[in-house]
Design a protein around this motif. Structure first.
Motif, PDB file in Angstrom:
ATOM      1  N   LYS A 163      44.349  32.356  34.120  1.00 32.68           N
ATOM      2  CA  LYS A 163      43.868  31.111  34.712  1.00 32.68           C
ATOM      3  C   LYS A 163      42.921  31.391  35.884  1.00 32.68           C
ATOM      4  CE  LYS A 163      43.988  26.586  35.646  1.00 32.68           C
ATOM      5  NZ  LYS A 163      45.234  25.814  35.827  1.00 32.68           N
ATOM      6  N   PHE A 164      43.307  32.299  36.749  1.00 33.70           N
ATOM      7  CA  PHE A 164      42.518  32.558  37.947  1.00 33.70           C
ATOM      8  C   PHE A 164      41.226  33.328  37.667  1.00 33.70           C
ATOM      9  CE2 PHE A 164      46.710  32.210  40.369  1.00 33.70           C
ATOM     10  CZ  PHE A 164      46.435  30.925  40.805  1.00 33.70           C
ATOM     11  N   THR A 165      41.212  34.125  36.614  1.00 35.64           N
ATOM     12  CA  THR A 165      40.029  34.942  36.334  1.00 35.64           C
ATOM     13  C   THR A 165      39.087  34.319  35.305  1.00 35.64           C
ATOM     14  OG1 THR A 165      41.285  36.210  34.683  1.00 35.64           O
ATOM     15  CG2 THR A 165      41.169  37.120  36.920  1.00 35.64           C
ATOM     16  N   GLY A 186      30.010  32.147  36.648  1.00 38.01           N
ATOM     17  CA  GLY A 186      29.245  33.391  36.731  1.00 38.01           C
ATOM     18  C   GLY A 186      30.160  34.596  36.709  1.00 38.01           C
ATOM     19  N   PRO A 187      29.702  35.711  37.279  1.00 35.94           N
ATOM     20  CA  PRO A 187      30.548  36.909  37.380  1.00 35.94           C
ATOM     21  C   PRO A 187      31.799  36.635  38.208  1.00 35.94           C
ATOM     22  CG  PRO A 187      28.239  37.424  37.848  1.00 35.94           C
ATOM     23  CD  PRO A 187      28.344  35.939  37.812  1.00 35.94           C
ATOM     24  N   VAL A 188      32.897  37.238  37.824  1.00 35.82           N
ATOM     25  CA  VAL A 188      34.155  37.053  38.556  1.00 35.82           C
ATOM     26  C   VAL A 188      34.040  37.731  39.918  1.00 35.82           C
ATOM     27  CG1 VAL A 188      36.641  37.460  38.545  1.00 35.82           C
ATOM     28  CG2 VAL A 188      35.446  37.013  36.397  1.00 35.82           C
ATOM     29  N   PRO A 189      34.301  37.019  41.021  1.00 33.78           N
ATOM     30  CA  PRO A 189      34.223  37.629  42.357  1.00 33.78           C
ATOM     31  C   PRO A 189      35.154  38.832  42.478  1.00 33.78           C
ATOM     32  CG  PRO A 189      34.393  35.243  42.520  1.00 33.78           C
ATOM     33  CD  PRO A 189      34.621  35.589  41.078  1.00 33.78           C
ATOM     34  N   LEU A 201      40.919  31.929  49.202  1.00 35.20           N
ATOM     35  CA  LEU A 201      39.628  32.507  49.557  1.00 35.20           C
ATOM     36  C   LEU A 201      38.505  31.958  48.693  1.00 35.20           C
ATOM     37  CD1 LEU A 201      40.804  36.217  49.964  1.00 35.20           C
ATOM     38  CD2 LEU A 201      40.709  34.426  51.698  1.00 35.20           C
ATOM     39  N   GLY A 202      37.304  32.048  49.240  1.00 41.22           N
ATOM     40  CA  GLY A 202      36.116  31.645  48.497  1.00 41.22           C
ATOM     41  C   GLY A 202      35.793  30.175  48.680  1.00 41.22           C
ATOM     42  N   ARG A 203      34.489  29.869  48.761  1.00 42.71           N
ATOM     43  CA  ARG A 203      34.076  28.475  48.909  1.00 42.71           C
ATOM     44  C   ARG A 203      33.956  27.769  47.562  1.00 42.71           C
ATOM     45  NH1 ARG A 203      29.295  28.578  53.542  1.00 42.71           N
ATOM     46  NH2 ARG A 203      30.580  29.439  55.226  1.00 42.71           N
ATOM     47  N   GLN A 204      33.497  28.506  46.583  1.00 48.33           N
ATOM     48  CA  GLN A 204      33.192  27.877  45.303  1.00 48.33           C
ATOM     49  C   GLN A 204      34.392  27.813  44.367  1.00 48.33           C
ATOM     50  OE1 GLN A 204      29.943  29.755  43.280  1.00 48.33           O
ATOM     51  NE2 GLN A 204      29.979  28.332  41.536  1.00 48.33           N
ATOM     52  N   TYR A 205      35.250  28.839  44.409  1.00 50.50           N
ATOM     53  CA  TYR A 205      36.288  28.970  43.384  1.00 50.50           C
ATOM     54  C   TYR A 205      37.710  28.786  43.884  1.00 50.50           C
ATOM     55  CZ  TYR A 205      32.443  30.848  40.608  1.00 50.50           C
ATOM     56  OH  TYR A 205      31.267  30.999  39.936  1.00 50.50           O
ATOM     57  N   GLN A 206      37.870  28.348  45.128  1.00 53.08           N
ATOM     58  CA  GLN A 206      39.226  28.114  45.616  1.00 53.08           C
ATOM     59  C   GLN A 206      39.854  26.946  44.849  1.00 53.08           C
ATOM     60  OE1 GLN A 206      39.802  26.184  49.284  1.00 53.08           O
ATOM     61  NE2 GLN A 206      41.968  26.696  49.375  1.00 53.08           N
ATOM     62  N   ILE A 207      41.105  27.092  44.391  1.00 52.16           N
ATOM     63  CA  ILE A 207      41.702  26.081  43.511  1.00 52.16           C
ATOM     64  C   ILE A 207      43.086  25.621  43.988  1.00 52.16           C
ATOM     65  CG2 ILE A 207      40.448  26.777  41.439  1.00 52.16           C
ATOM     66  CD1 ILE A 207      42.934  28.309  40.563  1.00 52.16           C
TER      67      ILE A 207
END
Length: 367
Positions: free
Chosen positions: A273-275, A281-284, A297-303
């Motif tokens: 789920k997280f990946t 795009g590319p996985v951080p 963490l992260g601005r775009q992918y925080q869930i």
């Protein structure tokens, strides 16, 4: 100022009942670390949890006072009705902490009574909703959150077992009543987890459908284990109770085994789920290294969302229940597991708290 008042008002009106899972998670991680002999961490989490519980109770009461129709609407919606049981479990968890850290048996007993009344109300609400939804397919009725019925029921037995310590000579019927609640939770688990298993493995289930409450498949088995182990430990050392003790210990070990079997699947589904979900795009790098970093963490992918706490509670509960089972069964080899798993649970708790704080700050930040 009017903007902030509107945010607070909407926050109270739309208060998510799953937020009491924060109290559940923080409380059980605290109790687990106390059992691991890390008292400083345990007591710090205890104090923090008191703040969480009082704050959430104030919001909950405010919602009852000012937005009662919205509260009733949630009670009459099945997928939300399950979540009110987090209040029951959270209240019992705070009671356990007060008993363990402050030896406040009277206050813990008062909270147990509040939780018991809450349990009856929630179970009534769930039954009414189930009757209304009886024509729906099973996968629209049952989810991971459904197992909160089990967790709530067993939490009543768990705190009651410890409260019996405060009574000089508890009557036999007290142990029978506590045991009955525990067995009821055990039976409910077997029924509900069978339905959840069907939904997960015998019908189409996508990774995007996976959510934190499915961790309760393990967490419900873990609280059954903890309550069973404590029940075995607290039973009177009399010949008349020997058969009951052996039977309860066998059921407890079975519950722990079932809970353990769930862990690899749940870890794999979390990683998938997280990946995969929501990443275009590319996985951080931080997600590749530790997928659960997306909680904070992260601005775009925080869930982060409120039900994310439903992941932390089972992790902490597995730590606590394994230590309790090791004591009840006299098997010291089991102690090795929680001394690794417990730190993992604390890390997930930290990331989830960071996600909650970021969510709260963003709600008040100017657009």
């Amino acid at each position: 100022m009017s903007r902030y008042r509107a945010i607070i008002s909407n926050g109270i009106k739309n208060f998510h009942p799953a937020y009491f899972a924060m109290v559940m998670a923080t409380g059980i991680v605290s109790l687990a670390f106390e059992a691991m002999s890390f008292s400083a961490i345990a007591k710090a989490l205890f104090v923090l949890n008191l703040v969480f519980y009082l704050a959430l109770c104030i919001v909950f009461v405010a919602r009852m006072a000012f937005f009662l129709p919205d509260l009733k609407a949630d009670f009459l919606t099945l997928q939300r009705a399950w979540l009110f049981l987090t209040f029951v479990v959270g209240t019992n968890t705070i009671g356990m902490q007060l008993f363990v850290f402050e030896h406040a048996a009277g206050l813990a007993a008062s909270l147990w009574l509040v939780a018991l009344v809450g349990w009856f109300i929630c179970i009534y609400s769930v039954i009414v909703n189930l009757v209304s939804a009886r024509s729906k397919p099973i996968h629209e009725i049952v989810s991971g959150a459904t197992l909160l019925v089990v967790v709530g029921t067993v939490s009543v037995a768990l705190l009651a077992t410890h409260l019996l310590e405060a009574i000089a000579t508890p009557p036999d019927y007290a142990y029978v009543t506590v045991g009955a609640f525990w067995i009821l939770g055990f039976i409910l688990y077997l029924v509900i987890v069978s339905l959840v298993t069907y939904c997960l493995f015998f019908r189409r289930f996508e990774t995007v459908d996976w959510d934190a409450p499915y961790w309760i498949c393990m967490g419900a088995a873990a609280i059954i284990t903890l309550a069973g182990a404590d029940f075995v430990t607290h039973l009177p050392l009399l010949p008349a109770w020997n058969d009951i003790r052996e039977c309860a210990l066998g059921m407890t070990m079975f519950a722990w085994f079932v809970g353990t079997l769930w862990i690899p699947y749940q870890l794999i589904m979390d990683i998938r789920k997280f990946t995969c979900v929501g990443i275009t795009g590319p996985v951080p790098l931080c997600v590749k290294v530790f997928p659960w970093s997306r909680l904070a963490l992260g601005r775009q992918y925080q869930i982060y969302d409120p039900p994310a706490w439903s992941r932390v509670f089972p992790m902490g509960m597995y730590t606590a229940c394994t230590l309790a089972l090791a004591k009840a069964a006299g098997d010291e080899s089991l102690v090795v597991i929680p001394h690794y798993w417990g730190w993992f649970a604390l890390l997930i708790w930290t990331l989830t708290l960071m996600g909650a704080l970021r969510s709260l700050i963003s709600a008040f930040s100017p657009e």
